[in-house]
Motif scaffolding. Sequence first.
Motif, PDB file in Angstrom:
ATOM      1  N   SER A 150     -51.484 -96.199 -97.438  1.00  0.00           N
ATOM      2  CA  SER A 150     -50.543 -97.318 -97.614  1.00  0.00           C
ATOM      3  C   SER A 150     -50.080 -96.850 -99.108  1.00  0.00           C
ATOM      4  O   SER A 150     -48.370 -97.378 -99.334  1.00  0.00           O
ATOM      5  CB  SER A 150     -50.620 -97.944 -97.942  1.00  0.00           C
ATOM      6  OG  SER A 150     -51.691 -98.775 -99.149  1.00  0.00           O
ATOM      7  N   THR A 151     -50.313 -95.513 -98.686  1.00  0.00           N
ATOM      8  CA  THR A 151     -48.866 -94.754-100.308  1.00  0.00           C
ATOM      9  C   THR A 151     -48.807 -93.624-100.182  1.00  0.00           C
ATOM     10  O   THR A 151     -49.225 -92.915 -98.788  1.00  0.00           O
ATOM     11  CB  THR A 151     -49.626 -94.700-102.282  1.00  0.00           C
ATOM     12  OG1 THR A 151     -50.900 -94.491-101.384  1.00  0.00           O
ATOM     13  CG2 THR A 151     -50.242 -96.210-102.589  1.00  0.00           C
ATOM     14  N   SER A 152     -47.441 -93.000-100.383  1.00  0.00           N
ATOM     15  CA  SER A 152     -47.495 -91.601-100.107  1.00  0.00           C
ATOM     16  C   SER A 152     -47.585 -90.592-101.207  1.00  0.00           C
ATOM     17  O   SER A 152     -47.950 -91.360-102.088  1.00  0.00           O
ATOM     18  CB  SER A 152     -45.509 -91.720 -99.742  1.00  0.00           C
ATOM     19  OG  SER A 152     -45.088 -92.207-101.502  1.00  0.00           O
ATOM     20  N   ALA A 153     -46.850 -89.162-101.539  1.00  0.00           N
ATOM     21  CA  ALA A 153     -47.546 -88.204-101.643  1.00  0.00           C
ATOM     22  C   ALA A 153     -47.400 -88.797-103.462  1.00  0.00           C
ATOM     23  O   ALA A 153     -47.856 -88.535-104.025  1.00  0.00           O
ATOM     24  CB  ALA A 153     -47.019 -86.700-101.088  1.00  0.00           C
ATOM     25  N   ALA A 154     -45.668 -89.706-103.540  1.00  0.00           N
ATOM     26  CA  ALA A 154     -45.374 -90.015-104.739  1.00  0.00           C
ATOM     27  C   ALA A 154     -46.063 -90.724-105.205  1.00  0.00           C
ATOM     28  O   ALA A 154     -45.287 -91.573-106.423  1.00  0.00           O
ATOM     29  CB  ALA A 154     -43.770 -89.313-104.430  1.00  0.00           C
ATOM     30  N   GLY A 155     -46.875 -91.810-104.334  1.00  0.00           N
ATOM     31  CA  GLY A 155     -47.374 -92.513-105.333  1.00  0.00           C
ATOM     32  C   GLY A 155     -46.348 -94.254-104.658  1.00  0.00           C
ATOM     33  O   GLY A 155     -46.966 -95.118-105.190  1.00  0.00           O
ATOM     34  N   GLU A 156     -45.663 -93.806-103.878  1.00  0.00           N
ATOM     35  CA  GLU A 156     -44.832 -94.907-102.717  1.00  0.00           C
ATOM     36  C   GLU A 156     -45.275 -95.786-102.268  1.00  0.00           C
ATOM     37  O   GLU A 156     -45.535 -95.527-101.252  1.00  0.00           O
ATOM     38  CB  GLU A 156     -43.069 -94.895-103.025  1.00  0.00           C
ATOM     39  CG  GLU A 156     -42.406 -95.386-102.547  1.00  0.00           C
ATOM     40  CD  GLU A 156     -40.836 -95.003-101.575  1.00  0.00           C
ATOM     41  OE1 GLU A 156     -40.432 -95.856-101.309  1.00  0.00           O
ATOM     42  OE2 GLU A 156     -40.616 -93.278-101.810  1.00  0.00           O
ATOM     43  N   LYS A 157     -45.566 -97.030-101.932  1.00  0.00           N
ATOM     44  CA  LYS A 157     -46.231 -98.058-101.211  1.00  0.00           C
ATOM     45  C   LYS A 157     -45.344 -97.707 -99.819  1.00  0.00           C
ATOM     46  O   LYS A 157     -44.551 -98.034 -99.493  1.00  0.00           O
ATOM     47  CB  LYS A 157     -46.130 -99.876-101.954  1.00  0.00           C
ATOM     48  CG  LYS A 157     -46.769 -99.744-102.826  1.00  0.00           C
ATOM     49  CD  LYS A 157     -48.417 -99.983-102.612  1.00  0.00           C
ATOM     50  CE  LYS A 157     -49.168-100.944-103.658  1.00  0.00           C
ATOM     51  NZ  LYS A 157     -50.485-100.257-103.131  1.00  0.00           N
ATOM     52  N   LYS A 158     -46.165 -97.636 -98.969  1.00  0.00           N
ATOM     53  CA  LYS A 158     -45.305 -97.025 -97.822  1.00  0.00           C
ATOM     54  C   LYS A 158     -45.675 -98.528 -96.767  1.00  0.00           C
ATOM     55  O   LYS A 158     -44.842 -99.160 -95.898  1.00  0.00           O
ATOM     56  CB  LYS A 158     -45.386 -95.714 -97.348  1.00  0.00           C
ATOM     57  CG  LYS A 158     -45.768 -94.931 -97.594  1.00  0.00           C
ATOM     58  CD  LYS A 158     -43.983 -95.029 -98.327  1.00  0.00           C
ATOM     59  CE  LYS A 158     -43.223 -94.208 -96.160  1.00  0.00           C
ATOM     60  NZ  LYS A 158     -41.644 -95.016 -96.625  1.00  0.00           N
ATOM     61  N   THR A 159     -46.222 -99.658 -97.280  1.00  0.00           N
ATOM     62  CA  THR A 159     -46.534-100.601 -96.794  1.00  0.00           C
ATOM     63  C   THR A 159     -47.292-101.693 -97.191  1.00  0.00           C
ATOM     64  O   THR A 159     -47.311-101.754 -98.362  1.00  0.00           O
ATOM     65  CB  THR A 159     -48.227-100.452 -95.368  1.00  0.00           C
ATOM     66  OG1 THR A 159     -48.089 -99.691 -94.588  1.00  0.00           O
ATOM     67  CG2 THR A 159     -48.546-102.072 -94.546  1.00  0.00           C
ATOM     68  N   VAL A 160     -45.895-102.940 -97.347  1.00  0.00           N
ATOM     69  CA  VAL A 160     -45.516-104.303 -98.249  1.00  0.00           C
ATOM     70  C   VAL A 160     -45.923-105.501 -97.119  1.00  0.00           C
ATOM     71  O   VAL A 160     -46.080-105.425 -95.611  1.00  0.00           O
ATOM     72  CB  VAL A 160     -44.855-104.097 -98.436  1.00  0.00           C
ATOM     73  CG1 VAL A 160     -44.387-102.773 -99.957  1.00  0.00           C
ATOM     74  CG2 VAL A 160     -43.019-104.135 -98.174  1.00  0.00           C
ATOM     75  N   TYR A 161     -46.265-106.465 -97.653  1.00  0.00           N
ATOM     76  CA  TYR A 161     -46.268-107.724 -96.935  1.00  0.00           C
ATOM     77  C   TYR A 161     -45.109-109.430 -97.685  1.00  0.00           C
ATOM     78  O   TYR A 161     -45.394-108.555 -98.414  1.00  0.00           O
ATOM     79  CB  TYR A 161     -47.115-108.384 -96.573  1.00  0.00           C
ATOM     80  CG  TYR A 161     -48.709-108.859 -97.758  1.00  0.00           C
ATOM     81  CD1 TYR A 161     -48.425-110.407 -98.001  1.00  0.00           C
ATOM     82  CD2 TYR A 161     -48.895-107.646 -99.273  1.00  0.00           C
ATOM     83  CE1 TYR A 161     -48.559-110.075 -99.657  1.00  0.00           C
ATOM     84  CE2 TYR A 161     -49.402-108.638-100.160  1.00  0.00           C
ATOM     85  CZ  TYR A 161     -49.371-109.730-100.372  1.00  0.00           C
ATOM     86  OH  TYR A 161     -49.527-110.215-101.606  1.00  0.00           O
ATOM     87  N   VAL A 162     -45.237-109.962 -96.489  1.00  0.00           N
ATOM     88  CA  VAL A 162     -44.335-111.093 -96.931  1.00  0.00           C
ATOM     89  C   VAL A 162     -45.248-112.538 -97.310  1.00  0.00           C
ATOM     90  O   VAL A 162     -45.903-112.556 -95.401  1.00  0.00           O
ATOM     91  CB  VAL A 162     -42.948-111.385 -96.188  1.00  0.00           C
ATOM     92  CG1 VAL A 162     -41.814-112.739 -96.236  1.00  0.00           C
ATOM     93  CG2 VAL A 162     -42.160-110.024 -96.723  1.00  0.00           C
ATOM     94  N   ASN A 163     -45.630-112.934 -97.533  1.00  0.00           N
ATOM     95  CA  ASN A 163     -46.224-114.659 -97.206  1.00  0.00           C
ATOM     96  C   ASN A 163     -45.562-115.024 -96.896  1.00  0.00           C
ATOM     97  O   ASN A 163     -45.107-115.531 -97.497  1.00  0.00           O
ATOM     98  CB  ASN A 163     -46.926-114.561 -98.937  1.00  0.00           C
ATOM     99  CG  ASN A 163     -47.817-115.979 -98.663  1.00  0.00           C
ATOM    100  OD1 ASN A 163     -47.825-117.240 -97.875  1.00  0.00           O
ATOM    101  ND2 ASN A 163     -48.820-116.171 -99.597  1.00  0.00           N
ATOM    102  N   THR A 164     -45.907-115.403 -95.604  1.00  0.00           N
ATOM    103  CA  THR A 164     -44.783-116.485 -94.660  1.00  0.00           C
ATOM    104  C   THR A 164     -45.469-118.011 -95.040  1.00  0.00           C
ATOM    105  O   THR A 164     -44.017-118.326 -94.495  1.00  0.00           O
ATOM    106  CB  THR A 164     -45.038-115.993 -92.969  1.00  0.00           C
ATOM    107  OG1 THR A 164     -46.582-116.482 -92.926  1.00  0.00           O
ATOM    108  CG2 THR A 164     -45.166-114.782 -92.670  1.00  0.00           C
ATOM    109  N   ASP A 165     -45.591-118.531 -95.706  1.00  0.00           N
ATOM    110  CA  ASP A 165     -46.178-119.670 -95.941  1.00  0.00           C
ATOM    111  C   ASP A 165     -45.394-119.659 -97.269  1.00  0.00           C
ATOM    112  O   ASP A 165     -44.581-120.652 -96.844  1.00  0.00           O
ATOM    113  CB  ASP A 165     -47.665-119.803 -96.533  1.00  0.00           C
ATOM    114  CG  ASP A 165     -48.566-120.029 -95.334  1.00  0.00           C
ATOM    115  OD1 ASP A 165     -48.802-119.761 -94.643  1.00  0.00           O
ATOM    116  OD2 ASP A 165     -49.921-119.375 -96.020  1.00  0.00           O
ATOM    117  N   SER A 166     -45.254-118.606 -98.171  1.00  0.00           N
ATOM    118  CA  SER A 166     -44.551-118.531 -99.401  1.00  0.00           C
ATOM    119  C   SER A 166     -42.665-118.525 -98.288  1.00  0.00           C
ATOM    120  O   SER A 166     -42.384-119.358 -99.409  1.00  0.00           O
ATOM    121  CB  SER A 166     -44.724-118.339 -99.829  1.00  0.00           C
ATOM    122  OG  SER A 166     -44.008-117.654-101.186  1.00  0.00           O
TER     123      SER A 166
END
Length: 198
Positions: free
Chosen positions: A34-50
């Motif tokens: 879920s991270t690129s070689a540079a350490g950047e997150k490539k997969t994130v989420y949104v809490n739909t309840d919130s």
Amino acid sequence: MKKLSLILCSGLLAIGCFSCDKSANKETATAGSSTSAAGEKKTVYVNTDSLLANYQFYKDAQKEFENKGYRLQVDLGQRERGLQSELQAIQQRAQTMTQADLQAADMMLKKKGSELQQYSQQKQAALAEEQGKKMQELYANIREYIKKHNAENKFEFVLGYTLSGGGILFADDSADRTKEIVEGLNKEYAEKKGPEKK
């Protein structure tokens, strides 16, 4: 209406996975990571309840449909009471009415009852259709905002996460983008809503 909350929440789960710009930094992404070689997150989420609890568009829509549902119930209640009053008036005069008059009154009441039932069904169907359109508008707002937001971040996926179930069993808090998405959505909504009220 409580139905709107359930419909919208389940609908958000159905669109929980937003596919975003996959081409950016594709070469540097590690397979299955879920991270690129540079350490950047490539997969994130949104809490739909919130998201639903804090997105003003959704709260306004919920209040709007609660009010419309209440007004419809009042309208239908008044019409039903009117029909009941007519029935009681006929029952009080029944001793003095002829058989033909009683049959005509009975047919008239049945016709009005059928018309009231049809009216109720039409109004409820129209309200449900309006709710469906509002739900589509909600989804469109969320998708469009995430698409614009993702132009800067280049996430490969923005997943929908809910505490009550769904396909994601665990989500690391560091990948949570709910707050910034909700803030951005509310800002856009306030900007759109502002000119309309003037």
